[in-house]
Design an enzyme around this catalytic site. Sequence first.
Site, short mmCIF file in Angstrom:
data_model
loop_
_atom_site.label_atom_id
_atom_site.label_comp_id
_atom_site.label_asym_id
_atom_site.label_seq_id
_atom_site.Cartn_x
_atom_site.Cartn_y
_atom_site.Cartn_z
N ASP A 1 -2.70 8.54 7.66
CA ASP A 1 -3.92 7.61 8.11
C ASP A 1 -3.03 6.86 9.50
O ASP A 1 -1.85 7.13 9.56
CB ASP A 1 -4.47 6.99 7.23
N SER B 1 0.69 -1.27 -0.15
CA SER B 1 0.01 0.21 -0.11
C SER B 1 0.79 1.15 -0.32
O SER B 1 0.46 2.40 -0.39
CB SER B 1 -0.75 0.11 1.26
N HIS C 1 0.00 5.25 6.79
CA HIS C 1 0.86 5.48 5.73
C HIS C 1 1.26 7.39 6.01
O HIS C 1 0.30 8.03 6.58
CB HIS C 1 -0.21 5.56 4.61
#
Length: 373
Positions: A333, A43, A336
């Site tokens: 978040d 991600s 990240h």
Amino acid sequence: MDQNNHRVFVSFIFMMCHLILFTCSIFAPQQAEARAFFVFGDSLVDNGNNNYLLTTARADAPPYGIDYPTRRPTGRFSNGLNIPDLLSERIGSEPTLPYLSPQLNGEALLVGANFASAGIGILNDTGIQFINIIRITQQLQYFEQYQQRVSALIGEEEAQRLVNEALVLITLGGNDFVNNYFLVPFSARSRQFALPDYVVYLISEYRKILVRLYELGSRRVLVTGTGPIGCAPAELAQRSRAGECAQDLQQAVDLFNPQLVQLLNQLNSEIGSDVFIAANTNPMSFDFVSNPQAYGFVTSKVACCGQGPYNGIGLCTALSNLCPNRELYAFWDPFHPTEKANRIIVERIVTGSIEYMNPMNLSTILLLDSKKT
């Protein structure tokens, strides 16, 4: 030959030359103009492949993308640009499209492709809770498929040159800890391996992945280490009493990264060339995690978007707490970095010393490679 005939003759020759050049441009293979860029991993580098999959590991709803140029979510796990976007900027290329994007066809293929998928790891059992994600073995299969598509477009020889001269980024490892070994108490992998033995196993499996990348034609590969995952807001919310980083996860990082650098050095020695470049993202990130104010952040503990302690619980959604100024937060978040933090990391990749980039930084790579062409 009189003057009029001479003019007619010159005009005829000029016209024929243009006709020959035009004909050659139609039937000759197309040349790949700019350096291609390929991205593999999780991600941290996913540009939106998971948008096309039935999975919970997605970033395709607001407020993701709030600071992206379109102000819309794209599938990037960021408020704006991510590391591949910023690296594309630095090599003078367009951002890579997700491999699953219907827009990735024709001339767009020559820019490269992003194969990354949120939730995956080195091991195929990492991220099983996300169900439908593109595991690294599948990402490499897609890379093979990509090369077949490009060969049909520009010819096999040109396609091989494009891949050989491309820049490659691969980011793996973090999920093998947070979404596998440490996911739940007494996880299957933690019962199978003591942590040091698990890291040795991860490195042995990573070796197979990197060897396969080389076999598929990759000749310049940036391999990122694992960042300070024990300091992410998600881990602080679950494991920290007073805001200190989770020691077990930090121990995993301290075991993993040096062995990864050792692996890359071994592979380069076997190949006889500096194919694999270690990007030590742990100190790159820990610089601003440990001293956020020095980089213009107000906090590196609280996420901009989230809920619960440190905004580290659950997902970032339209119902989450959302900070008004993302420039002041190191984490977007629970897991990240913000675009601003990503820019700091990329600057280290491009210009960083041996502490950050081993055996050389991206600026040196680009300079050396420019002399070959």
